[in-house]
Design a protein around this motif. Structure first.
Motif, short mmCIF file in Angstrom:
data_model
loop_
_atom_site.label_atom_id
_atom_site.label_comp_id
_atom_site.label_asym_id
_atom_site.label_seq_id
_atom_site.Cartn_x
_atom_site.Cartn_y
_atom_site.Cartn_z
N ILE A 1 53.23 19.83 -24.59
CA ILE A 1 52.08 19.35 -25.34
C ILE A 1 50.93 19.20 -24.35
CG2 ILE A 1 51.16 17.50 -26.80
CD1 ILE A 1 53.55 18.98 -28.02
N GLU A 2 49.82 19.86 -24.60
CA GLU A 2 48.67 19.75 -23.72
C GLU A 2 47.66 18.78 -24.34
OE1 GLU A 2 47.16 23.03 -21.66
OE2 GLU A 2 49.06 24.15 -21.67
N VAL A 3 47.24 17.82 -23.53
CA VAL A 3 46.35 16.76 -23.99
C VAL A 3 45.03 16.86 -23.24
CG1 VAL A 3 46.07 14.28 -24.35
CG2 VAL A 3 48.37 15.29 -24.36
N PHE A 4 43.97 17.07 -23.98
CA PHE A 4 42.62 17.15 -23.41
C PHE A 4 41.91 15.84 -23.69
CE2 PHE A 4 43.94 21.48 -24.10
CZ PHE A 4 43.35 22.23 -23.10
N ILE A 5 41.44 15.18 -22.64
CA ILE A 5 40.76 13.91 -22.78
C ILE A 5 39.26 14.11 -22.54
CG2 ILE A 5 40.64 11.51 -22.01
CD1 ILE A 5 43.34 12.29 -23.23
N TYR A 6 38.46 13.71 -23.51
CA TYR A 6 37.02 13.89 -23.40
C TYR A 6 36.32 12.54 -23.47
CZ TYR A 6 37.19 13.25 -28.47
OH TYR A 6 37.42 12.74 -29.72
N GLY A 7 35.06 12.51 -23.04
CA GLY A 7 34.27 11.30 -23.10
C GLY A 7 33.19 11.41 -24.15
N ALA B 1 29.43 10.47 -19.56
CA ALA B 1 30.76 10.99 -19.88
C ALA B 1 30.76 12.45 -19.47
CB ALA B 1 31.04 10.84 -21.37
N ARG B 2 31.62 12.80 -18.52
CA ARG B 2 31.51 14.12 -17.89
C ARG B 2 32.24 15.23 -18.64
NH1 ARG B 2 32.02 12.91 -11.40
NH2 ARG B 2 30.82 10.99 -11.35
N GLN B 3 33.25 14.89 -19.42
CA GLN B 3 34.04 15.90 -20.12
C GLN B 3 33.63 15.96 -21.58
OE1 GLN B 3 36.27 17.93 -18.55
NE2 GLN B 3 36.61 19.11 -20.41
N HIS B 4 33.12 17.11 -22.02
CA HIS B 4 32.69 17.27 -23.41
C HIS B 4 33.83 17.85 -24.24
CE1 HIS B 4 28.19 17.65 -22.03
NE2 HIS B 4 28.74 16.49 -21.73
N VAL B 5 33.97 17.36 -25.45
CA VAL B 5 35.05 17.86 -26.31
C VAL B 5 34.87 19.34 -26.60
CG1 VAL B 5 33.90 17.24 -28.50
CG2 VAL B 5 36.42 17.35 -28.37
N GLU B 6 33.63 19.82 -26.66
CA GLU B 6 33.39 21.24 -26.93
C GLU B 6 33.97 22.11 -25.82
OE1 GLU B 6 31.08 18.92 -26.89
OE2 GLU B 6 30.01 18.90 -28.82
N ALA C 1 41.81 13.85 -27.34
CA ALA C 1 41.69 12.40 -27.47
C ALA C 1 40.53 11.90 -26.62
CB ALA C 1 42.99 11.73 -27.02
N ALA C 2 39.87 10.87 -27.12
CA ALA C 2 38.71 10.32 -26.42
C ALA C 2 39.14 9.30 -25.37
CB ALA C 2 37.76 9.66 -27.42
N GLN C 3 38.45 9.37 -24.23
CA GLN C 3 38.67 8.38 -23.20
C GLN C 3 37.98 7.07 -23.61
OE1 GLN C 3 37.38 9.66 -19.33
NE2 GLN C 3 38.07 7.81 -18.28
N SER C 4 38.53 5.97 -23.16
CA SER C 4 37.96 4.66 -23.44
C SER C 4 36.58 4.53 -22.80
CB SER C 4 38.89 3.57 -22.91
OG SER C 4 38.22 2.36 -22.73
N GLU C 5 35.61 4.12 -23.60
CA GLU C 5 34.28 3.89 -23.05
C GLU C 5 34.31 2.74 -22.05
OE1 GLU C 5 31.16 3.58 -25.89
OE2 GLU C 5 31.76 5.38 -26.98
N GLU C 6 35.16 1.76 -22.29
CA GLU C 6 35.29 0.65 -21.36
C GLU C 6 35.79 1.14 -20.00
OE1 GLU C 6 37.56 -3.70 -20.91
OE2 GLU C 6 37.79 -2.53 -22.74
N ALA D 1 46.84 5.76 -31.75
CA ALA D 1 46.87 7.08 -32.39
C ALA D 1 47.41 8.13 -31.43
CB ALA D 1 45.48 7.47 -32.87
N LEU D 2 47.00 8.08 -30.16
CA LEU D 2 47.48 9.06 -29.20
C LEU D 2 48.98 8.90 -28.96
CD1 LEU D 2 47.10 11.28 -27.11
CD2 LEU D 2 46.42 9.52 -25.45
#
Length: 417
Positions: free
Chosen positions: A178-184, A192-197, A216-221, A253-254
């Motif tokens: 399972i590959e998990v891409f984490i975006y900001g 946030a350096r990683q864009h979901v696009e 999945a989105a990284q925590s803003e905190e 959710a993740l």
């Protein structure tokens, strides 16, 4: 046979503390300090020796040319006459953090059965945005075998920071995972350096099965606290996710999605009540290498700062005593890298593949590391002060040192890159 290879970025002779990385608290904290490139590079070599002693396959990536003359020329200047900030960006040794070199999907996950690597564009930071052409040339050489497909970066409209925001969970390295891409999204005062696009584009380029791909989105905190990349607060190995409880925007959710897609999934979570987020980031507990050596004992190769941070060391001791998923810890001294914002995991790019398909010049054993260490000891500067980075004498030392390394490794073809 597919094995995981850790390709470590050799710390370049221009290693300095210019404080260029917005959101990287360690980088900002040590801006202007005198760096020790020779010590930094030898610390990296010693970390590689630990991996080899564990029975792991070890690779290397070499520093690109510094100063970045082509980038300076595109700006209509050169290292001698450039504005000091531009000059600092051109002399950065940040390619040492190979986790940002590319995103990797091994053959069991891809539609064509090849191992795919997409070079990161690193467009968010000026000092890293000019790295990708040199990285692309190097990866195309190291992975020239038809078993690999090396992709150019996704368009720079979409920020991509490579494997630092990507995780893979699988029963073993050679099985589909399972590959998990984490975006900001946002990070308060920091970008946030990683864009979901970018993450979605890479998944398409690699031919990943949507049923085995998670975004999945990284925590803003976490971003606001200094976790500029996800690998500062989470790391995966085999079927295990090792993470701080505040790593993800929607943790529940993740975890539910991973548990539903991978029968062997195991979460090792560190509560904020035991290790506050600030301690996790300062010690780089999660920016350790989580590896499985041939002995089968899942091992954490962690920076000595973890041993020196009471909350972190307490958690480690309790986990080891509980016979949890992580059975062993090896502490390594990478203080020069840590002071600039990169721990053991930042220093390596993980590639799961058949080592016999990799250009052998990029693989190392103890004897080869001895030869590299000899070059570093004789050619790398002992110290670099920020006020020195435009001096002709330092520029010549840096350029000569790199060429000596390439000659030792029989990689002279990279001299112009």
């Amino acid at each position: 046979m597919i094995r995981e290879i850790n390709f470590d970025g050799l710390v370049g002779p221009s290693h300095n503390y210019a404080g260029l990385s917005l959101g990287n608290l360690a980088s900002a904290r040590n801006a202007g300090e005198v760096s020790r490139p020779r010590a930094a590079a030898l610390q990296g070599i010693d970390k590689m020796r630990v991996n080899i002693a564990l029975g792991l396959v070890q690779g290397i990536l070499v520093p690109p040319p510094r100063p970045a003359h082509r980038w300076l020329a595109a700006l209509g200047t050169d290292i001698a006459s450039a504005d000091p900030v531009i000059a600092a960006n051109a002399m950065s040794a940040s390619t040492m953090w190979a986790a940002n070199a590319a995103t990797v999907s091994p053959a069991p996950d891809t539609g064509d059965g090849k191992c795919h690597l997409t070079v990161a564009n690193l467009k968010s930071m000026a000092h890293r945005s000019h790295e990708w052409p040199d990285t692309l040339a190097q990866l195309q050489l190291a992975f020239a075998n038809p078993a690999f497909q090396v992709h150019s970066p996704v368009p720079p409209a979409f920020g991509d920071e490579g494997a630092a925001n990507h995780m893979r969970l699988a029963p073993s390295h050679g099985e589909p995972g399972i590959e998990v891409f984490i975006y900001g999204v946002t990070g308060g005062p920091y970008p946030a350096r990683q864009h979901v696009e970018a993450s979605r584009a890479i998944a398409r380029l690699h031919g990943l099965d949507p049923a085995r791909t998670i975004f999945a989105a990284q925590s803003e905190e976490a971003i606001a606290a200094g976790a500029f990349h996800n690998d500062v607060v989470a790391v995966a190995n085999g079927p295990v996710l090792f993470a701080h409880e505040k790593a993800f925007a929607d943790r529940d959710a993740l975890v539910a999605e991973l548990a539903g897609r991978l029968a062997e999934f195991e979460l090792v979570e560190v509560p904020d009540s035991e290790v506050p987020l600030a301690d996790a980031i300062r010690s780089y507990l999660f920016n350790a290498q989580l590896v499985t050596p041939p002995s089968g004992e899942m091992t954490l190769v962690a920076p000595t700062e973890c041993r020196d941070t009471p909350s972190v060391k307490g958690w480690i001791d309790r986990h080891l005593a509980s016979n949890g998923a992580i059975r062993r810890i090896e502490f390594v001294d990478v203080r020069q890298s840590m002071a600039n914002g990169g721990g053991p995991a930042c220093l390596r790019l993980r590639v799961q593949c058949d080592p016999d398909k990799v250009d052998p010049r990029f693989l190392v054993d103890e004897a080869r590391l001895d030869r590299i260490a000899a070059v570093i000891s004789s050619c790398w500067p002992d110290e670099v002060a920020i006020g020195d980075i435009q001096r002709a004498s330092l520029v010549k030392t840096v350029e000569t040192a790199r060429l000596s390394l390439l000659d030792t490794l029989d990689l002279g073809g990279l001299a112009s890159y």
